[in-house]
Design a protein around this motif. Structure first.
Motif, short mmCIF file in Angstrom:
data_model
loop_
_atom_site.label_atom_id
_atom_site.label_comp_id
_atom_site.label_asym_id
_atom_site.label_seq_id
_atom_site.Cartn_x
_atom_site.Cartn_y
_atom_site.Cartn_z
N GLN A 289 -5.18 -5.93 4.80
CA GLN A 289 -5.94 -6.13 3.58
C GLN A 289 -5.24 -7.18 2.73
OE1 GLN A 289 -6.70 -2.45 1.46
NE2 GLN A 289 -6.77 -1.29 3.36
N SER A 290 -6.02 -7.94 2.00
CA SER A 290 -5.43 -8.89 1.04
C SER A 290 -5.71 -8.39 -0.38
CB SER A 290 -6.02 -10.28 1.24
OG SER A 290 -7.38 -10.30 0.84
N PHE A 291 -5.01 -9.00 -1.34
CA PHE A 291 -5.34 -8.73 -2.74
C PHE A 291 -6.64 -9.44 -3.11
CE2 PHE A 291 -0.54 -8.80 -2.94
CZ PHE A 291 -0.40 -7.43 -2.93
N GLY A 292 -6.90 -10.56 -2.45
CA GLY A 292 -8.08 -11.36 -2.77
C GLY A 292 -7.94 -12.07 -4.10
N GLY A 293 -9.01 -12.71 -4.51
CA GLY A 293 -9.04 -13.41 -5.79
C GLY A 293 -9.46 -14.85 -5.66
N ILE A 294 -9.03 -15.52 -4.57
CA ILE A 294 -9.43 -16.91 -4.34
C ILE A 294 -10.54 -16.92 -3.30
CG2 ILE A 294 -8.73 -19.20 -3.61
CD1 ILE A 294 -5.95 -18.66 -4.66
N ALA B 284 2.73 -16.61 3.04
CA ALA B 284 2.13 -15.28 3.14
C ALA B 284 1.42 -14.89 1.85
CB ALA B 284 3.20 -14.25 3.50
N GLY B 285 1.95 -15.38 0.72
CA GLY B 285 1.30 -15.13 -0.56
C GLY B 285 -0.07 -15.76 -0.65
N MET B 286 -0.23 -16.94 -0.04
CA MET B 286 -1.56 -17.56 0.02
C MET B 286 -2.52 -16.67 0.80
SD MET B 286 -2.80 -21.12 1.86
CE MET B 286 -3.11 -22.28 0.51
N ILE B 287 -2.04 -16.12 1.92
CA ILE B 287 -2.87 -15.23 2.73
C ILE B 287 -3.30 -14.02 1.90
CG2 ILE B 287 -2.87 -13.71 4.75
CD1 ILE B 287 -0.88 -15.75 6.03
N GLN B 288 -2.35 -13.48 1.12
CA GLN B 288 -2.65 -12.30 0.31
C GLN B 288 -3.64 -12.57 -0.81
OE1 GLN B 288 -1.56 -9.86 2.57
NE2 GLN B 288 -1.55 -8.82 0.60
N LEU B 289 -3.76 -13.84 -1.24
CA LEU B 289 -4.70 -14.17 -2.31
C LEU B 289 -6.07 -14.58 -1.79
CD1 LEU B 289 -2.45 -16.13 -4.84
CD2 LEU B 289 -3.42 -13.85 -5.12
N ILE C 163 -2.07 -4.56 -8.35
CA ILE C 163 -2.05 -6.02 -8.28
C ILE C 163 -3.47 -6.56 -8.21
CG2 ILE C 163 -1.40 -8.00 -6.84
CD1 ILE C 163 1.23 -6.51 -6.23
N ARG C 164 -4.33 -5.92 -7.44
CA ARG C 164 -5.74 -6.34 -7.40
C ARG C 164 -6.35 -6.29 -8.81
NH1 ARG C 164 -8.86 -6.71 -2.77
NH2 ARG C 164 -10.68 -6.06 -3.97
N ALA C 165 -6.03 -5.25 -9.56
CA ALA C 165 -6.56 -5.11 -10.91
C ALA C 165 -6.04 -6.21 -11.83
CB ALA C 165 -6.22 -3.73 -11.48
N ARG D 50 0.84 -1.21 0.00
CA ARG D 50 0.00 0.00 0.00
C ARG D 50 0.87 1.26 0.00
NH1 ARG D 50 -3.99 -0.39 4.64
NH2 ARG D 50 -2.91 -2.23 5.43
N ILE D 51 1.98 1.25 0.74
CA ILE D 51 2.89 2.40 0.76
C ILE D 51 3.48 2.65 -0.63
CG2 ILE D 51 5.15 3.19 1.60
CD1 ILE D 51 4.44 1.86 4.28
N PHE D 52 3.87 1.57 -1.33
CA PHE D 52 4.55 1.69 -2.62
C PHE D 52 3.58 1.76 -3.80
CE2 PHE D 52 8.23 -0.86 -0.57
CZ PHE D 52 8.70 0.30 0.04
N GLY D 53 2.27 1.83 -3.52
CA GLY D 53 1.30 1.96 -4.60
C GLY D 53 1.09 0.71 -5.42
N LEU D 54 1.38 -0.47 -4.84
CA LEU D 54 1.26 -1.73 -5.56
C LEU D 54 -0.07 -2.43 -5.32
CD1 LEU D 54 4.86 -3.01 -4.84
CD2 LEU D 54 3.91 -2.72 -7.14
#
Length: 199
Positions: A99-104, A82-87, A67-69, A59-63
Motif C-alpha cells: 500500500q502507498s500513502f498516495g497523494g500524487i 522509495a518515498g516517491m513510490i509511497q506518495l 500520514i495519509r490523513a 502499518r505495524i507501527f500505526g503510522l
C-alpha cells in the motif's frame, strides 16, 4: 521565531542523511517512528530505502493512516526514491499487498532503472532550484520512474523522457537521492515550501 519543523520517517532508509541535509537547509529535522511524533510538524520527508518494508513497518507501527490523513490535510511532504513510490496513487511491480500513502496523481514503476548494480549518477536540470544554471547531481539507486501523470502534476526533471522529479500542490517527489550528494538545494526548496505552509 523557531525554525521550520520537519519530520523524517525513520522506520527504514536514509534517515540520517536527510536529517543532515535538512539541518544544512536551515530546518529543524527530527526522526518520526510513532504517531505522536507527527504532531506539530511543518513538513515530512519519506526517505529512500525499500518501499515494501517502509509500507509494512508503517502499518505495524500505526503510522500509515495518520500520514495519509496529514497528506490529505495539505501538509508538505517530500519523498525520495522509495518515498516517491509511497506518495504515488498507483504502483507498478509492487508486492501484491503493498500500500502507498498516495497523494500524487501518478503511476510509478518500482526499480524501473534496474537493480543495485545499475545505479548511476547524472547531472540534471531541475526546475525551481536556486542557482538554476548549475545542474543537480542526481544519484539513482534501484530507482522508480513515473509512467503516468495526472493533469495537476508538474514535472520538474526527466531522464530518458521519464519524469523523475514531480510536484503536486504541497507534495514533492524524486526518483533520486539528493540526501547523499552534499547539494542541499532540493531540501532547501522543500524547506521553503514547509515554511510557507507554517505561515
Amino acid at each position: 521565531m523557531s525554525s521550520t519543523q520537519i519530520g523524517v520517517l525513520a522506520v527504514q532508509g536514509d534517515v540520517r542523511e536527510h536529517l543532515a541535509a535538512l539541518a544544512g537547509s536551515g530546518a529543524d529535522g527530527r526522526p518520526v517512528r510513532r504517531p505522536g511524533e507527527l504532531e506539530d510538524l511543518d513538513g515530512l520527508v519519506i526517505p529512500g530505502g525499500e518501499s515494501t518494508t517502509i509500507d509494512r513497518l508503517c502499518r505495524i507501527f500505526g503510522l500509515h493512516e495518520p500520514i495519509r490523513a496529514l497528506i490529505a490535510s495539505g501538509l508538505p511532504v517530500y519523498g525520495s526514491c522509495a518515498g516517491m513510490i509511497q506518495l504515488a496513487d498507483e504502483i507498478l511491480d509492487g508486492h501484491p499487498e503493498q500500500q502507498s500513502f498516495g497523494g500524487i496523481d501518478m503511476t510509478v514503476r518500482r526499480n524501473a532503472f534496474g537493480r543495485q548494480v545499475d545505479s548511476f549518477e547524472v547531472d540534471l536540470a531541475v526546475t525551481g532550484l536556486a542557482d538554476p544554471d548549475r545542474p543537480f547531481p542526481a544519484v539513482f539507486i534501484r530507482a522508480p520512474w513515473v509512467e503516468r501523470l495526472g493533469e495537476s502534476v508538474e514535472v520538474l526533471a526527466r531522464v530518458e523522457g521519464h519524469p523523475v522529479a514531480v510536484r503536486q500542490g504541497t507534495l514533492l517527489a524524486t526518483s533520486f537521492h539528493p540526501e547523499v550528494t552534499g547539494d542541499h538545494r532540493l531540501h532547501a526548496l522543500f524547506v521553503e515550501q514547509a515554511a510557507a505552509y507554517r505561515r
